[in-house]
Scaffold this motif. Structure first.
Motif, mmCIF file in Angstrom:
data_model
loop_
_atom_site.group_PDB
_atom_site.id
_atom_site.type_symbol
_atom_site.label_atom_id
_atom_site.label_comp_id
_atom_site.label_asym_id
_atom_site.label_seq_id
_atom_site.Cartn_x
_atom_site.Cartn_y
_atom_site.Cartn_z
ATOM 1 N N GLY A 192 17.853 3.842 -16.969
ATOM 2 C CA GLY A 192 18.799 3.183 -17.858
ATOM 3 C C GLY A 192 18.946 1.686 -17.671
ATOM 4 O O GLY A 192 20.023 1.137 -17.917
ATOM 5 N N LEU A 193 17.889 0.988 -17.273
ATOM 6 C CA LEU A 193 17.998 -0.439 -17.004
ATOM 7 C C LEU A 193 18.478 -1.222 -18.222
ATOM 8 O O LEU A 193 19.285 -2.159 -18.096
ATOM 9 C CB LEU A 193 16.643 -0.987 -16.535
ATOM 10 C CG LEU A 193 16.628 -2.451 -16.093
ATOM 11 C CD1 LEU A 193 17.350 -2.612 -14.767
ATOM 12 C CD2 LEU A 193 15.196 -2.964 -15.983
ATOM 13 N N ALA A 194 18.008 -0.850 -19.409
ATOM 14 C CA ALA A 194 18.375 -1.581 -20.631
ATOM 15 C C ALA A 194 19.478 -0.907 -21.421
ATOM 16 O O ALA A 194 19.906 -1.425 -22.464
ATOM 17 C CB ALA A 194 17.139 -1.744 -21.522
ATOM 18 N N ALA A 251 0.815 -1.213 0.000
ATOM 19 C CA ALA A 251 0.000 0.000 0.000
ATOM 20 C C ALA A 251 0.846 1.259 0.000
ATOM 21 O O ALA A 251 0.365 2.344 -0.319
ATOM 22 C CB ALA A 251 -0.925 0.000 1.220
ATOM 23 N N LYS A 252 2.139 1.138 0.329
ATOM 24 C CA LYS A 252 3.022 2.302 0.407
ATOM 25 C C LYS A 252 3.712 2.622 -0.910
ATOM 26 O O LYS A 252 4.243 3.716 -1.079
ATOM 27 C CB LYS A 252 4.081 2.064 1.479
ATOM 28 C CG LYS A 252 3.532 1.834 2.862
ATOM 29 C CD LYS A 252 4.669 1.608 3.833
ATOM 30 C CE LYS A 252 4.161 1.369 5.237
ATOM 31 N NZ LYS A 252 5.262 1.210 6.201
ATOM 32 N N GLY A 253 3.765 1.669 -1.834
ATOM 33 C CA GLY A 253 4.462 1.901 -3.089
ATOM 34 C C GLY A 253 4.916 0.595 -3.701
ATOM 35 O O GLY A 253 4.598 -0.496 -3.213
ATOM 36 N N HIS A 254 5.706 0.702 -4.772
ATOM 37 C CA HIS A 254 6.186 -0.488 -5.454
ATOM 38 C C HIS A 254 7.516 -0.188 -6.119
ATOM 39 O O HIS A 254 7.763 0.939 -6.583
ATOM 40 C CB HIS A 254 5.172 -0.967 -6.494
ATOM 41 C CG HIS A 254 4.649 0.114 -7.389
ATOM 42 N ND1 HIS A 254 3.637 0.963 -7.019
ATOM 43 C CD2 HIS A 254 5.006 0.505 -8.640
ATOM 44 C CE1 HIS A 254 3.380 1.818 -7.993
ATOM 45 N NE2 HIS A 254 4.213 1.562 -8.986
ATOM 46 N N THR A 255 8.373 -1.191 -6.167
ATOM 47 C CA THR A 255 9.689 -1.023 -6.772
ATOM 48 C C THR A 255 10.274 -2.385 -7.089
ATOM 49 O O THR A 255 9.778 -3.427 -6.636
ATOM 50 C CB THR A 255 10.635 -0.255 -5.819
ATOM 51 O OG1 THR A 255 11.832 0.096 -6.520
ATOM 52 C CG2 THR A 255 11.006 -1.105 -4.610
ATOM 53 N N LEU A 256 11.343 -2.385 -7.894
ATOM 54 C CA LEU A 256 12.102 -3.603 -8.157
ATOM 55 C C LEU A 256 13.102 -3.820 -7.035
ATOM 56 O O LEU A 256 13.684 -2.876 -6.512
ATOM 57 C CB LEU A 256 12.840 -3.492 -9.494
ATOM 58 C CG LEU A 256 11.972 -3.380 -10.752
ATOM 59 C CD1 LEU A 256 12.854 -3.168 -11.970
ATOM 60 C CD2 LEU A 256 11.104 -4.613 -10.941
ATOM 61 N N VAL A 257 13.312 -5.074 -6.673
ATOM 62 C CA VAL A 257 14.214 -5.414 -5.577
ATOM 63 C C VAL A 257 15.442 -6.171 -6.063
ATOM 64 O O VAL A 257 16.548 -5.954 -5.588
ATOM 65 C CB VAL A 257 13.480 -6.241 -4.507
ATOM 66 C CG1 VAL A 257 14.404 -6.609 -3.356
ATOM 67 C CG2 VAL A 257 12.277 -5.478 -3.970
ATOM 68 N N GLN A 270 9.079 -0.528 -16.716
ATOM 69 C CA GLN A 270 9.033 0.574 -17.664
ATOM 70 C C GLN A 270 9.733 1.801 -17.099
ATOM 71 O O GLN A 270 10.474 2.499 -17.815
ATOM 72 C CB GLN A 270 7.574 0.903 -17.998
ATOM 73 C CG GLN A 270 7.403 2.053 -18.974
ATOM 74 C CD GLN A 270 8.072 1.790 -20.304
ATOM 75 O OE1 GLN A 270 8.109 0.657 -20.785
ATOM 76 N NE2 GLN A 270 8.628 2.844 -20.911
ATOM 77 N N ARG A 271 9.534 2.061 -15.820
ATOM 78 C CA ARG A 271 10.185 3.209 -15.203
ATOM 79 C C ARG A 271 11.695 3.019 -15.163
ATOM 80 O O ARG A 271 12.463 3.946 -15.432
ATOM 81 C CB ARG A 271 9.645 3.404 -13.786
ATOM 82 C CG ARG A 271 10.176 4.644 -13.108
ATOM 83 C CD ARG A 271 9.591 4.814 -11.718
ATOM 84 N NE ARG A 271 9.661 6.204 -11.309
ATOM 85 C CZ ARG A 271 9.226 6.642 -10.144
ATOM 86 N NH1 ARG A 271 8.698 5.812 -9.278
ATOM 87 N NH2 ARG A 271 9.314 7.920 -9.832
ATOM 88 N N SER A 272 12.143 1.824 -14.820
ATOM 89 C CA SER A 272 13.578 1.572 -14.744
ATOM 90 C C SER A 272 14.234 1.705 -16.109
ATOM 91 O O SER A 272 15.364 2.188 -16.220
ATOM 92 C CB SER A 272 13.827 0.172 -14.174
ATOM 93 O OG SER A 272 13.385 0.074 -12.842
ATOM 94 N N LEU A 332 23.150 -1.121 -9.967
ATOM 95 C CA LEU A 332 23.150 0.335 -9.842
ATOM 96 C C LEU A 332 21.899 0.947 -10.466
ATOM 97 O O LEU A 332 21.413 1.996 -9.999
ATOM 98 C CB LEU A 332 24.411 0.910 -10.483
ATOM 99 C CG LEU A 332 25.721 0.513 -9.778
ATOM 100 C CD1 LEU A 332 26.926 1.045 -10.524
ATOM 101 C CD2 LEU A 332 25.732 1.009 -8.326
ATOM 102 N N SER A 333 21.338 0.314 -11.491
ATOM 103 C CA SER A 333 20.084 0.790 -12.058
ATOM 104 C C SER A 333 18.941 0.593 -11.073
ATOM 105 O O SER A 333 18.048 1.449 -10.967
ATOM 106 C CB SER A 333 19.777 0.051 -13.367
ATOM 107 O OG SER A 333 18.552 0.481 -13.918
ATOM 108 N N LEU A 334 18.958 -0.504 -10.324
ATOM 109 C CA LEU A 334 17.944 -0.715 -9.290
ATOM 110 C C LEU A 334 18.046 0.360 -8.206
ATOM 111 O O LEU A 334 17.025 0.834 -7.686
ATOM 112 C CB LEU A 334 18.095 -2.102 -8.670
ATOM 113 C CG LEU A 334 17.788 -3.305 -9.572
ATOM 114 C CD1 LEU A 334 18.023 -4.600 -8.813
ATOM 115 C CD2 LEU A 334 16.356 -3.253 -10.092
ATOM 116 N N LEU A 335 19.277 0.755 -7.865
ATOM 117 C CA LEU A 335 19.448 1.822 -6.874
ATOM 118 C C LEU A 335 18.897 3.138 -7.400
ATOM 119 O O LEU A 335 18.249 3.894 -6.661
ATOM 120 C CB LEU A 335 20.926 1.977 -6.513
ATOM 121 C CG LEU A 335 21.648 0.776 -5.903
ATOM 122 C CD1 LEU A 335 23.014 1.200 -5.396
ATOM 123 C CD2 LEU A 335 20.835 0.138 -4.806
#
Length: 465
Positions: free
Chosen positions: A373-375, A155-161, A366-368, A391-394
């Protein structure tokens, strides 16, 4: 409905107003944000390179590769290229710190772990993991790398881990190719994407508080994977293909003729089964406010058994079907099918919530790719790939925390307080020196809204020098 939505729309627009002081200390906050991560690196030179690279990923350069980022900040290309490509530093320690911060800031008992295999179009036999395989981004079979992503949604948000690079079976059989790509011995055995998911779950599941496991139809297709999650005590809601065969346990079986075996309910494709349902079997659920109005879905659930690849009857599960309608003409435009071993009494809105959480990882990816610069990398080596992805995850996590900062309107940084607190020992468990990451499960009703910190591109040069 229209009047209520108009009021809610005005409230949302007011929340989108970002105070100027939110941006005032972006660069100092980025410096403080990176502090607990670079502490795991052994030299000041590595500290500086890590800050430069994350800053470059967040900058306004068009192609976020090593050369572009080095020139953007007036630095030499080779030292930064060496840092990413083959320098001896452990990216796993940075991902561990990321996991603890995500658990601290977004952790919630009702959280959802989402697995999603995504393809990155790359060509050339020397790129680690590249093979002809299905590439969803291109919509066809082509040369690409496939990475299994782990996302966290609450409920607080979402991100890649975290992410794992999938090595096709042909790679595991070519030692010379593995040697040249620098693949460690422990990672050379062939593992399916589902086995990689179980490894990620074993590594992160205890740290990230969650109630559900979710994934797309590629993750939900194998019955053995769903059964394994159930054996581990995990509650799952996994998408399945439309041609999955099921038996509806809530319909009456065929009448017994008195001779031979008792007849069984017929197998049906889940798509055909859903189409045959009466309209009054569906329930309408308001999932959340969307960009164009309230997001409402039709949903139905039933007790079923599915058919295994060996043409046997699987375990009893719940089939959950969601229908999405066009906002204008109310025509059904999308239907998603899921299987779950949750209790039959689980409310429909809970299934709808987890189904929407499963789609959140697509937003994360999509955001990353577009903002962090994930890709955008040109490294072919195993080490370089993991350095860049970490580093892209950070960089993505920094954007998420800035999003939360903008929504809450609190300009005071939490990173410094967190860095100090993390050195204290937890009084509730044996995780000494990592408090409060291990035992914090605060709740919240907010939901992050994505925005990009464009000011970073114009301010990084001064900060990095």
């Amino acid at each position: 409905m229209e009047a209520r939505y108009a009021i809610r729309k005005n409230q949302l627009l007011q929340e989108c107003q970002v105070a100027p002081e939110i941006f005032h200390q972006v660069m100092p906050r980025l410096h403080t944000f990176m502090a607990p991560f670079v502490e795991t690196l052994c030299s000041q030179a590595l500290h500086q390179h890590a800050r430069t690279y994350v800053g470059g990923l967040l900058s306004d350069v068009e192609r976020k590769n090593v050369e572009s980022m080095a020139y953007r900040f007036g630095q030499e290309r080779l030292p930064l290229q060496r840092f990413i490509g083959w320098a001896d530093w452990d990216d796993a320690l940075l991902r561990q710190e990321l996991r603890h911060q995500v658990a601290h800031h977004l952790g919630h008992n009702e959280g959802v772990l989402v697995f999603d295999p995504s393809a990155l179009a790359k060509s050339g036999p020397e790129w680690v993991g590249v093979a002809r395989q299905w590439c969803g981004r291109l919509g066809k079979v082509d040369h690409c790398q496939v990475a299994l992503s782990l996302g966290y949604v609450s409920a607080k948000g979402h991100t890649l881990v975290d992410m794992r690079l999938y090595l096709p079976k042909e790679w595991s059989q070519e030692k010379a190719r593995l040697d040249k790509a620098g693949v460690p011995t422990a990672s050379r055995g062939y593992r399916t994407r589902h086995q990689l998911a179980l490894e990620l779950l074993a590594q992160h599941g205890a740290t990230l508080p969650h109630r559900w496991i979710a994934g797309d139809d590629e993750m939900g297709r194998p019955s053995w994977f769903r059964r394994r999650l159930a054996e581990l005590g995990e509650r799952y809601l996994l998408a399945v293909p439309s041609n999955t065969l099921i038996r509806d346990l809530e319909t009456a079986p065929p009448v017994y003729s008195g001779q031979g075996h008792h007849p069984q309910r017929s197998w049906q494709r889940v798509e055909q089964w859903a189409t045959s349902l009466a309209e009054d079997a569906w329930r309408r659920v308001d999932v959340r406010d969307g960009a164009k109005g309230p997001l409402v879905v039709d949903i139905v659930k039933r007790r079923v058994v599915s058919r295994t690849p060996r043409r046997q009857q699987g375990d009893e599960e719940m089939v959950v079907v969601l229908r999405y309608r066009d906002r204008d003409n109310q025509q059904v435009v999308q239907v998603d099918f899921y299987l779950s071993h949750a209790a039959p009494a689980t409310p429909l809105w809970e299934f709808a919530r987890v189904a929407k959480a499963e789609h959140r990882i697509e937003e994360c990816l999509q955001r990353s790719k577009s903002e962090a610069g994930l890709a955008d990398y040109e490294v072919r080596h195993w080490t370089g790939w993991h350095h860049h992805q970490t580093l892209s995850l950070l960089a993505t996590w920094f954007l998420v925390t800035e999003t939360q900062r903008g929504k809450n309107g609190r300009p005071r940084s939490r990173y410094r307080r967190f860095a100090k607190a993390s050195r204290r020992s937890c009084t509730r468990c044996s995780n000494a020196g990592r408090w409060p990451r291990c035992c914090t499960n605060a709740s919240s009703d907010c939901d992050a809204t994505s925005w990009h910190v464009s000011i970073i591109g114009n301010s990084l040069t001064d900060w990095l020098h």
